[in-house]
Write a protein that holds these residues in place. Structure first.
Motif, PDB file in Angstrom:
ATOM      1  N   ILE A  21       0.838  -1.195   0.000  1.00  0.00           N
ATOM      2  CA  ILE A  21       0.000   0.000   0.000  1.00  0.00           C
ATOM      3  C   ILE A  21       0.879   1.254   0.000  1.00  0.00           C
ATOM      4  CG2 ILE A  21      -1.790   1.246   1.250  1.00  0.00           C
ATOM      5  CD1 ILE A  21      -2.701  -1.413   2.405  1.00  0.00           C
ATOM      6  N   GLY A  22       1.877   1.277   0.879  1.00  0.00           N
ATOM      7  CA  GLY A  22       2.787   2.419   0.899  1.00  0.00           C
ATOM      8  C   GLY A  22       3.555   2.580  -0.391  1.00  0.00           C
ATOM      9  N   MET A  23       3.947   1.454  -1.002  1.00  0.00           N
ATOM     10  CA  MET A  23       4.674   1.552  -2.270  1.00  0.00           C
ATOM     11  C   MET A  23       3.769   2.093  -3.375  1.00  0.00           C
ATOM     12  SD  MET A  23       7.324   1.483  -3.923  1.00  0.00           S
ATOM     13  CE  MET A  23       8.210   1.124  -2.408  1.00  0.00           C
ATOM     14  N   GLY A  24       2.489   1.747  -3.339  1.00  0.00           N
ATOM     15  CA  GLY A  24       1.567   2.313  -4.325  1.00  0.00           C
ATOM     16  C   GLY A  24       1.443   3.816  -4.176  1.00  0.00           C
ATOM     17  N   VAL A  25       1.431   4.302  -2.940  1.00  0.00           N
ATOM     18  CA  VAL A  25       1.369   5.753  -2.705  1.00  0.00           C
ATOM     19  C   VAL A  25       2.635   6.424  -3.225  1.00  0.00           C
ATOM     20  CG1 VAL A  25       1.258   7.531  -0.922  1.00  0.00           C
ATOM     21  CG2 VAL A  25      -0.159   5.482  -0.726  1.00  0.00           C
ATOM     22  N   VAL A  26       3.795   5.791  -3.003  1.00  0.00           N
ATOM     23  CA  VAL A  26       5.067   6.356  -3.478  1.00  0.00           C
ATOM     24  C   VAL A  26       5.084   6.431  -4.995  1.00  0.00           C
ATOM     25  CG1 VAL A  26       7.547   5.938  -3.610  1.00  0.00           C
ATOM     26  CG2 VAL A  26       6.366   5.692  -1.426  1.00  0.00           C
ATOM     27  N   LEU A  27       4.655   5.373  -5.667  1.00  0.00           N
ATOM     28  CA  LEU A  27       4.639   5.385  -7.136  1.00  0.00           C
ATOM     29  C   LEU A  27       3.648   6.417  -7.671  1.00  0.00           C
ATOM     30  CD1 LEU A  27       4.813   1.543  -7.877  1.00  0.00           C
ATOM     31  CD2 LEU A  27       6.658   3.226  -8.009  1.00  0.00           C
TER      32      LEU A  27
END
Length: 399
Positions: free
Chosen positions: A112-118
């Motif tokens: 989830i956090g990686m999706g926000v970063v991308l």
């Protein structure tokens, strides 16, 4: 396991550097920045080896200075400071490697956090965002190795064959990622894919569309036999502009689609509607199956928990008549004794982990005997006898 203990920290480091790279923060850093988290990994591994020796586990914190030196230039060192500060906190709060369930939940939440970063990287149009991709690639690869490692018990994880297979798998995946990043190999793969697309996939698609066209023409002919249908309307060809390009398989496929009769349009609309509804039904069914797997058949069964209220005295007669409940009650009693002595009994720990990690707070032989009585009753569906309940009561007393 010191290796799993250090690998958990290293996965967090790879996620941190990958997120920073996608946001463009690695643009001014040197290319050999990767050696900084490697130095921190070595320090974390040594701390895991010295975890049972008290304050000696803080000696590997000296790896922080080499990590800052290996970071290269000033931007790299500034970027490494958060991970250098994270290492002592990780060692302080963790004496052992996490279990499989915790690592899997942590990996799922990190997506989830990686999706926000991308998403932020896309909105900000960060420059040199590609420099974060190798770290993300390493993060996903090493997380898969960590989950596979934690899935097995210590005896299997320490075997040379298991370690060799895991090391070989990680090495092959990393080698494939490195090869696909090279321009020469990437050009060869692109050429092979274009040839396969033009000569195999598109020809198969044209053949499939031709077969569908024949079937639809046969359906239109059957419809034209009806007395209230005009044959001219049934075989009316819609006027659709052909796609650009001549002589290719894709052009032939588009021409086949343009020759469909007009009466078939309603059939295609109905087929598309049924397909969409079928896909929606399959997705909902898959989600419902996943929810059902987290529950039990009865809907009321659950793991043994020390947070439950004690069984009232009125149930004493029922426990005597039901040996299965008696065995489970004695196991809960033993877990409560272990926790009262300072042992670790967490809801996400299985019976083997409780037995291995609490040898200093209970009698291992008695706990192992109680576990052998408990597992077939709890998970195997085997009916217990009064003798099993008596043995479980004696083992719980010796724990």
């Amino acid at each position: 396991m010191p290796f799993a203990y250090a690998l958990t920290f290293f996965c967090d480091a790879m996620l941190y550097y990958g997120a920073a790279g996608c946001l463009g923060l690695l643009r001014a850093c040197r290319a050999d920045l990767f050696w900084a988290p490697v130095a921190l990994l070595a320090g974390c591994w040594l701390s895991g080896r010295l975890a049972k020796r008290g304050k000696l586990r803080w000696l590997p914190m000296a790896a922080i200075l080499p990590a800052l030196w290996l970071a290269g230039n000033v931007p790299g060192r500034l970027l490494t400071i958060p991970m250098a500060a994270y290492l002592p906190l990780y060692v302080y709060n963790n004496r052992r490697a996490p279990d499989y369930d915790y690592a899997a939940d942590r990996f799922r939440h990190s997506l989830i956090g990686m999706g926000v970063v991308l998403l932020l990287a896309t909105l900000l149009r960060a420059r040199s965002w590609q420099r974060g991709l190798p770290y993300l690639f390493a993060y996903f690869t090493l997380n898969m190795a960590l989950l596979r490692l934690l899935r097995h018990d210590d005896r299997v994880a320490r075997s040379g064959r298991f370690r060799l297979l895991n090391l070989g798998g990680v090495a092959l995946v990393c080698a494939a990622g490195f090869g696909l990043s090279q321009p020469g190999i990437l050009a060869v793969v692109r050429t092979a894919w274009q040839w396969f697309l033009q000569n195999v996939i598109l020809n198969l698609a044209a053949l499939l569309l031709l077969a569908i066209q024949c079937v639809l023409y046969a359906g239109a002919w059957l419809v034209s036999l009806l007395p209230w249908i005009d044959p001219g309307d049934a075989f009316e060809v819609p006027k659709i502009a052909p796609m650009e390009g001549e002589g290719s398989a894709l052009t032939r496929a588009s021409e086949s689609v343009n020759m469909l009769p007009a009466v078939v349009r309603y059939a295609m609309m109905g087929f598309g509607t049924v397909l969409v509804l079928g896909l929606a039904f399959m997705i909902l069914r898959a989600l419902s199956r996943r929810v059902a797997r987290t529950e039990t058949a009865s809907g009321t069964d659950h793991r043994e928990s020390l947070d439950e209220e004690e069984a009232p005295r009125a149930r004493a007669l029922k426990l005597r008549r039901n040996p299965e409940d008696g065995v489970r009650r004695q196991y809960r009693r033993a877990l409560a004794q272990v926790r009262a002595r300072g042992g670790r009994v967490a809801p996400n720990m299985n019976t083997r982990q409780i037995l291995e990690q609490n040898g200093d707070f209970s009698d291992p032989a008695a706990m192992a005997e109680l576990r052998e009585l408990y597992l077939p009753v709890r998970y195997g569906g085997r009916a217990a006898t009064k003798d099993d309940a008596a043995r479980a009561r004696d083992a719980a007393k010796r724990c």
